[in-house]
Structures are given as C-alpha cells and as structure tokens.
Design a protein around this motif. Structure first.
Motif, PDB file in Angstrom:
ATOM      1  N   ALA A  43      72.305  25.907  71.267  1.00  0.00           N
ATOM      2  CA  ALA A  43      71.681  25.644  69.961  1.00  0.00           C
ATOM      3  C   ALA A  43      70.288  26.264  69.903  1.00  0.00           C
ATOM      4  N   PHE A  44      69.592  26.283  71.034  1.00  0.00           N
ATOM      5  CA  PHE A  44      68.247  26.855  71.079  1.00  0.00           C
ATOM      6  C   PHE A  44      68.256  28.362  71.277  1.00  0.00           C
ATOM      7  N   LEU A  45      69.367  28.906  71.727  1.00  0.00           N
ATOM      8  CA  LEU A  45      69.497  30.345  71.938  1.00  0.00           C
ATOM      9  C   LEU A  45      70.286  30.946  70.779  1.00  0.00           C
ATOM     10  N   SER A  46      69.794  30.725  69.579  1.00  0.00           N
ATOM     11  CA  SER A  46      70.536  31.149  68.399  1.00  0.00           C
ATOM     12  C   SER A  46      69.586  31.696  67.333  1.00  0.00           C
ATOM     13  N   ARG A  47      70.165  32.458  66.417  1.00  0.00           N
ATOM     14  CA  ARG A  47      69.397  32.943  65.260  1.00  0.00           C
ATOM     15  C   ARG A  47      68.928  31.764  64.408  1.00  0.00           C
ATOM     16  N   GLN A  48      69.764  30.729  64.353  1.00  0.00           N
ATOM     17  CA  GLN A  48      69.405  29.553  63.561  1.00  0.00           C
ATOM     18  C   GLN A  48      68.123  28.921  64.103  1.00  0.00           C
ATOM     19  N   PHE A  49      67.983  28.843  65.426  1.00  0.00           N
ATOM     20  CA  PHE A  49      66.772  28.280  66.004  1.00  0.00           C
ATOM     21  C   PHE A  49      65.569  29.165  65.707  1.00  0.00           C
ATOM     22  N   LEU A  50      65.753  30.485  65.761  1.00  0.00           N
ATOM     23  CA  LEU A  50      64.654  31.391  65.410  1.00  0.00           C
ATOM     24  C   LEU A  50      64.250  31.207  63.948  1.00  0.00           C
ATOM     25  N   ALA A  51      65.237  31.050  63.064  1.00  0.00           N
ATOM     26  CA  ALA A  51      64.937  30.790  61.656  1.00  0.00           C
ATOM     27  C   ALA A  51      64.199  29.461  61.513  1.00  0.00           C
ATOM     28  N   PHE A  52      64.619  28.462  62.295  1.00  0.00           N
ATOM     29  CA  PHE A  52      63.955  27.163  62.281  1.00  0.00           C
ATOM     30  C   PHE A  52      62.494  27.303  62.723  1.00  0.00           C
ATOM     31  N   LEU A  53      62.250  28.074  63.768  1.00  0.00           N
ATOM     32  CA  LEU A  53      60.877  28.279  64.237  1.00  0.00           C
ATOM     33  C   LEU A  53      60.025  28.962  63.168  1.00  0.00           C
ATOM     34  N   PHE A  54      60.600  29.929  62.481  1.00  0.00           N
ATOM     35  CA  PHE A  54      59.878  30.604  61.405  1.00  0.00           C
ATOM     36  C   PHE A  54      59.584  29.626  60.269  1.00  0.00           C
ATOM     37  N   GLY A 100      59.723  26.317  60.289  1.00  0.00           N
ATOM     38  CA  GLY A 100      58.869  25.228  60.774  1.00  0.00           C
ATOM     39  C   GLY A 100      57.445  25.679  61.023  1.00  0.00           C
ATOM     40  N   GLY A 101      57.292  26.899  61.524  1.00  0.00           N
ATOM     41  CA  GLY A 101      55.947  27.434  61.739  1.00  0.00           C
ATOM     42  C   GLY A 101      55.182  27.587  60.444  1.00  0.00           C
ATOM     43  N   PHE A 102      55.881  28.064  59.411  1.00  0.00           N
ATOM     44  CA  PHE A 102      55.238  28.200  58.113  1.00  0.00           C
ATOM     45  C   PHE A 102      54.886  26.826  57.546  1.00  0.00           C
ATOM     46  N   ALA A 103      55.825  25.878  57.640  1.00  0.00           N
ATOM     47  CA  ALA A 103      55.563  24.518  57.149  1.00  0.00           C
ATOM     48  C   ALA A 103      54.416  23.878  57.931  1.00  0.00           C
ATOM     49  N   ALA A 104      54.360  24.129  59.233  1.00  0.00           N
ATOM     50  CA  ALA A 104      53.262  23.590  60.052  1.00  0.00           C
ATOM     51  C   ALA A 104      51.926  24.202  59.629  1.00  0.00           C
ATOM     52  N   LEU A 105      51.936  25.490  59.309  1.00  0.00           N
ATOM     53  CA  LEU A 105      50.708  26.139  58.828  1.00  0.00           C
ATOM     54  C   LEU A 105      50.252  25.519  57.508  1.00  0.00           C
ATOM     55  N   VAL A 106      51.198  25.287  56.598  1.00  0.00           N
ATOM     56  CA  VAL A 106      50.874  24.633  55.325  1.00  0.00           C
ATOM     57  C   VAL A 106      50.298  23.240  55.594  1.00  0.00           C
ATOM     58  N   HIS A 107      50.948  22.504  56.490  1.00  0.00           N
ATOM     59  CA  HIS A 107      50.501  21.158  56.874  1.00  0.00           C
ATOM     60  C   HIS A 107      49.073  21.222  57.418  1.00  0.00           C
ATOM     61  N   TRP A 108      48.839  22.130  58.339  1.00  0.00           N
ATOM     62  CA  TRP A 108      47.547  22.260  59.013  1.00  0.00           C
ATOM     63  C   TRP A 108      46.452  22.647  58.018  1.00  0.00           C
ATOM     64  N   LEU A 109      46.735  23.637  57.163  1.00  0.00           N
ATOM     65  CA  LEU A 109      45.737  24.065  56.174  1.00  0.00           C
ATOM     66  C   LEU A 109      45.478  22.985  55.135  1.00  0.00           C
ATOM     67  N   ALA A 110      46.527  22.277  54.736  1.00  0.00           N
ATOM     68  CA  ALA A 110      46.349  21.180  53.779  1.00  0.00           C
ATOM     69  C   ALA A 110      45.442  20.110  54.368  1.00  0.00           C
ATOM     70  N   ARG A 111      45.619  19.808  55.656  1.00  0.00           N
ATOM     71  CA  ARG A 111      44.764  18.811  56.301  1.00  0.00           C
ATOM     72  C   ARG A 111      43.311  19.264  56.319  1.00  0.00           C
ATOM     73  N   ILE A 112      43.078  20.528  56.576  1.00  0.00           N
ATOM     74  CA  ILE A 112      41.705  21.040  56.587  1.00  0.00           C
ATOM     75  C   ILE A 112      41.073  20.865  55.203  1.00  0.00           C
ATOM     76  N   MET A 113      41.835  21.211  54.166  1.00  0.00           N
ATOM     77  CA  MET A 113      41.315  21.066  52.801  1.00  0.00           C
ATOM     78  C   MET A 113      41.101  19.592  52.450  1.00  0.00           C
ATOM     79  N   LEU A 114      42.049  18.750  52.788  1.00  0.00           N
ATOM     80  CA  LEU A 114      41.952  17.321  52.473  1.00  0.00           C
ATOM     81  C   LEU A 114      40.807  16.645  53.223  1.00  0.00           C
ATOM     82  N   SER A 115      40.492  17.145  54.405  1.00  0.00           N
ATOM     83  CA  SER A 115      39.395  16.558  55.188  1.00  0.00           C
ATOM     84  C   SER A 115      38.036  16.732  54.515  1.00  0.00           C
ATOM     85  N   GLN A 116      37.973  17.608  53.539  1.00  0.00           N
ATOM     86  CA  GLN A 116      36.728  17.775  52.790  1.00  0.00           C
ATOM     87  C   GLN A 116      36.468  16.572  51.881  1.00  0.00           C
ATOM     88  N   PHE A 117      37.560  15.820  51.581  1.00  0.00           N
ATOM     89  CA  PHE A 117      37.463  14.738  50.607  1.00  0.00           C
ATOM     90  C   PHE A 117      37.808  13.361  51.155  1.00  0.00           C
TER      91      PHE A 117
END
Length: 139
Positions: free
Chosen positions: A4-15, A17-34
C-alpha cells in the motif's frame, strides 16, 4: 500492507496531504496574528482537514463507491481521532523549544512537526475505511 505504501496512490496521497498540510500550516501562521497559538492550531486543523478531504476524495481515492456523505463522516472521525495528538504535540513542543532557548520560529517548527505525525496511519485509515472501494453499503 507494505505494498500500500509502495504505490502511486501513496505518492498521490503524499502530494495531496503535503499540500493540505501546507494550507494547514500557513493558515495557522495567519490565524496566530489574531488569536493564541492553541486556538490557531485548532482552527487551522479544520481548514487543513477540508482541503485534505477535497484533494483525497478527488485525486487519491476517486474509485471509492462509498457515498460522499459517508466518506466525509468517516474522514472527519479519523481526523478527530488524531486532533488531540497534533494539538498537544504542537503546544508541548513549542514550549519545549522555547525552554531550550530556540531563538525563533518555535511555533512554526512545533506545528510543522505535529502535522507530520499521523501521515502513515491516516493513509491506511483513509484507504481501508473512509474511502474504501467496493463498499456496497457495508458499515
């Protein structure tokens, strides 16, 4: 299980999930201002979760025949299970970095590390539960 981890599906998941994590991380930085760090982590978690659901359902697990509302329900439940871990690690690691004298970016480092913790387990839970293929009404 390893395949399951040695699959294209897992690579797509990492992509996705990585993008969603970046959105999460950047949103937290912005929200921490308030708002305090802990609240910002919590609200950003919801933003990242919405992004992750949209990307995973369309790009990573598009062949799931499970109804979308059940996918969303199960996806939310899985992520709610991991929220206490991400939240607690972010807060505790931030405090630890400050106590160790790290001069800058403690919130960013702590939050980034905390976001990465559930990656492998969430992939398996999404694959075999939230977005399960050949669902056929089975709960």
């Amino acid at each position: 299980m390893l395949e399951a981890f040695l699959s294209r599906q897992f690579l797509a998941f990492l992509f996705a999930g990585g993008f969603a994590a970046l959105v999460h991380w950047l949103a937290r930085i912005m929200l921490s201002q308030f708002m305090p760090f802990g609240w910002a982590v919590a609200l950003a978690y919801a933003i990242g979760m919405a992004t992750a659901f949209a990307l995973n359902s369309r790009l990573v697990f598009p062949r799931s025949d499970k109804p979308v509302e059940k996918q969303a329900r199960d996806f939310i439940l899985i992520n709610l299970l991991f929220f206490p871990l991400v939240w607690a690690v972010a807060l505790l690691l931030n405090r630890a970095l400050i106590a160790m004298g790290v001069p800058a970016f403690t919130e960013e480092l702590a939050h980034g590390f905390a976001i990465s913790l559930p990656v492998l387990m969430t992939f398996l839970l999404y694959k075999f539960y939230a977005f399960r293929e050949n669902w056929h009404g089975q709960e």
